[in-house]
Design a protein around this motif. Structure first.
Motif, PDB file in Angstrom:
ATOM      1  N   GLY A 124       0.780  -1.224   0.000  1.00 26.61           N
ATOM      2  CA  GLY A 124       0.000   0.000   0.000  1.00 26.61           C
ATOM      3  C   GLY A 124       0.814   1.278   0.000  1.00 26.61           C
ATOM      4  N   ASP A 125       2.122   1.167  -0.099  1.00 30.20           N
ATOM      5  CA  ASP A 125       2.966   2.361  -0.089  1.00 30.20           C
ATOM      6  C   ASP A 125       2.739   3.229  -1.316  1.00 30.20           C
ATOM      7  OD1 ASP A 125       4.183   1.766   2.299  1.00 30.20           O
ATOM      8  OD2 ASP A 125       6.007   0.943   1.417  1.00 30.20           O
ATOM      9  N   LYS A 126       2.608   4.533  -1.068  1.00 29.89           N
ATOM     10  CA  LYS A 126       2.540   5.524  -2.133  1.00 29.89           C
ATOM     11  C   LYS A 126       3.905   6.196  -2.292  1.00 29.89           C
ATOM     12  CE  LYS A 126      -2.054   6.446  -0.380  1.00 29.89           C
ATOM     13  NZ  LYS A 126      -1.823   6.162   1.027  1.00 29.89           N
ATOM     14  N   SER A 127       4.744   6.046  -1.259  1.00 29.90           N
ATOM     15  CA  SER A 127       6.088   6.625  -1.243  1.00 29.90           C
ATOM     16  C   SER A 127       6.923   5.830  -0.235  1.00 29.90           C
ATOM     17  CB  SER A 127       6.035   8.101  -0.828  1.00 29.90           C
ATOM     18  OG  SER A 127       5.678   8.210   0.538  1.00 29.90           O
ATOM     19  N   ASP A 128       8.146   6.286   0.015  1.00 31.03           N
ATOM     20  CA  ASP A 128       8.963   5.609   1.024  1.00 31.03           C
ATOM     21  C   ASP A 128       8.830   6.278   2.391  1.00 31.03           C
ATOM     22  OD1 ASP A 128      10.450   7.940   0.667  1.00 31.03           O
ATOM     23  OD2 ASP A 128      12.368   6.919   0.762  1.00 31.03           O
ATOM     24  N   GLU A 129       7.799   7.108   2.544  1.00 23.95           N
ATOM     25  CA  GLU A 129       7.583   7.769   3.829  1.00 23.95           C
ATOM     26  C   GLU A 129       6.756   6.883   4.755  1.00 23.95           C
ATOM     27  OE1 GLU A 129       7.379  12.446   2.957  1.00 23.95           O
ATOM     28  OE2 GLU A 129       5.708  11.273   2.136  1.00 23.95           O
ATOM     29  N   PHE A 130       6.951   7.094   6.066  1.00 25.84           N
ATOM     30  CA  PHE A 130       6.021   6.508   7.016  1.00 25.84           C
ATOM     31  C   PHE A 130       5.559   7.573   7.991  1.00 25.84           C
ATOM     32  CE2 PHE A 130      10.110   5.372   8.923  1.00 25.84           C
ATOM     33  CZ  PHE A 130       9.933   5.536  10.287  1.00 25.84           C
ATOM     34  N   VAL A 131       4.328   7.392   8.480  1.00 29.03           N
ATOM     35  CA  VAL A 131       3.657   8.384   9.316  1.00 29.03           C
ATOM     36  C   VAL A 131       3.892   8.049  10.778  1.00 29.03           C
ATOM     37  CG1 VAL A 131       1.435   9.442   9.886  1.00 29.03           C
ATOM     38  CG2 VAL A 131       1.822   8.546   7.598  1.00 29.03           C
ATOM     39  N   ILE A 132       4.293   9.065  11.544  1.00 26.91           N
ATOM     40  CA  ILE A 132       4.443   8.919  12.990  1.00 26.91           C
ATOM     41  C   ILE A 132       3.480   9.900  13.653  1.00 26.91           C
ATOM     42  CG2 ILE A 132       6.000   9.114  14.969  1.00 26.91           C
ATOM     43  CD1 ILE A 132       8.304   8.515  12.972  1.00 26.91           C
ATOM     44  N   ALA A 133       2.686   9.396  14.602  1.00 27.85           N
ATOM     45  CA  ALA A 133       1.737  10.216  15.356  1.00 27.85           C
ATOM     46  C   ALA A 133       2.093  10.142  16.834  1.00 27.85           C
ATOM     47  CB  ALA A 133       0.310   9.702  15.145  1.00 27.85           C
ATOM     48  N   VAL A 134       1.755  11.184  17.562  1.00 26.43           N
ATOM     49  CA  VAL A 134       1.921  11.198  19.015  1.00 26.43           C
ATOM     50  C   VAL A 134       0.566  11.505  19.645  1.00 26.43           C
ATOM     51  CG1 VAL A 134       4.360  11.814  19.009  1.00 26.43           C
ATOM     52  CG2 VAL A 134       2.650  13.621  18.995  1.00 26.43           C
ATOM     53  N   ALA A 135       0.367  11.006  20.869  1.00 21.91           N
ATOM     54  CA  ALA A 135      -0.898  11.235  21.560  1.00 21.91           C
ATOM     55  C   ALA A 135      -0.640  11.586  23.021  1.00 21.91           C
ATOM     56  CB  ALA A 135      -1.783   9.992  21.481  1.00 21.91           C
ATOM     57  N   ALA A 136      -1.436  12.505  23.539  1.00 20.74           N
ATOM     58  CA  ALA A 136      -1.449  12.828  24.960  1.00 20.74           C
ATOM     59  C   ALA A 136      -2.891  12.638  25.425  1.00 20.74           C
ATOM     60  CB  ALA A 136      -0.981  14.261  25.208  1.00 20.74           C
ATOM     61  N   ILE A 137      -3.087  11.742  26.377  1.00 21.22           N
ATOM     62  CA  ILE A 137      -4.409  11.446  26.889  1.00 21.22           C
ATOM     63  C   ILE A 137      -4.453  11.948  28.330  1.00 21.22           C
ATOM     64  CG2 ILE A 137      -6.166   9.664  27.226  1.00 21.22           C
ATOM     65  CD1 ILE A 137      -4.942   9.872  24.308  1.00 21.22           C
ATOM     66  N   THR A 138      -5.256  12.989  28.561  1.00 18.39           N
ATOM     67  CA  THR A 138      -5.385  13.561  29.898  1.00 18.39           C
ATOM     68  C   THR A 138      -6.574  12.906  30.571  1.00 18.39           C
ATOM     69  OG1 THR A 138      -4.484  15.658  29.108  1.00 18.39           O
ATOM     70  CG2 THR A 138      -5.641  15.693  31.220  1.00 18.39           C
ATOM     71  N   ILE A 139      -6.357  12.385  31.767  1.00 18.32           N
ATOM     72  CA  ILE A 139      -7.374  11.678  32.528  1.00 18.32           C
ATOM     73  C   ILE A 139      -7.782  12.545  33.714  1.00 18.32           C
ATOM     74  CG2 ILE A 139      -7.954   9.556  33.776  1.00 18.32           C
ATOM     75  CD1 ILE A 139      -7.084   9.099  30.834  1.00 18.32           C
ATOM     76  N   GLY A 140      -9.063  12.677  33.922  1.00 17.02           N
ATOM     77  CA  GLY A 140      -9.548  13.470  35.047  1.00 17.02           C
ATOM     78  C   GLY A 140     -11.028  13.254  35.283  1.00 17.02           C
ATOM     79  N   TYR A 141     -11.631  14.227  35.947  1.00 15.54           N
ATOM     80  CA  TYR A 141     -13.080  14.194  36.190  1.00 15.54           C
ATOM     81  C   TYR A 141     -13.591  15.599  36.407  1.00 15.54           C
ATOM     82  CZ  TYR A 141     -11.871  14.467  41.182  1.00 15.54           C
ATOM     83  OH  TYR A 141     -11.378  14.847  42.400  1.00 15.54           O
TER      84      TYR A 141
END
Length: 138
Positions: A121-138
């Protein structure tokens, strides 16, 4: 002597705009899609990475109403122009109330893998990196 960081007292309250009154902790994760350049797949992996190594058995005692009243503020950084299927991201979280909207910001990284494999499925030689911050509270 190392760098000096002065406190900033004019900042808004840390929960402003997050949909909660009390922040308990923030979980952070990273995810990538090496083939296919699918930002949703990378973001789902980042969210799973953020929550998968935690056990919080005392949530029922800390949060009034327990897991049902626990709130999650989700912030995801993906490369500019990335399109995410937010429903797939919502399904990562087994309990708690997701504070809408999920916050998607420019971030993450498009890195070079050095190889393009069209069969994967590659369209290029790039790969995607994502970051996530999940804040937990009430």
């Amino acid at each position: 002597v190392g760098p000096r960081f002065d406190a900033v007292v004019s900042r808004p309250p840390p929960t402003e705009g997050m949909g909660m009154n009390h922040v308990l902790f923030v979980e952070i994760g990273m995810g990538a899609d090496q083939h296919g350049q699918d930002a949703t797949k990378a973001a789902v992996r980042a969210c799973r990475n953020a929550i998968e190594f935690n056990s919080i058995p005392s949530i029922r005692q800390i949060v009034p109403g327990g897991y049902d009243n626990m709130k999650l503020h989700i912030q995801i950084g993906v490369p500019k122009g990335a399109v995410l299927d937010l429903e797939k991201i919502r399904r990562v979280f087994p309990y708690g109330q997701i504070c809408e909207p999920i916050e998607v910001v420019e971030g993450g990284l498009m890195a070079r893998s050095g190889i393009k494999i069209p069969e994967m499925g590659d369209k290029s030689d790039e790969f995607v990196i994502a970051v996530a911050a999940i804040t937990i509270g009430y």
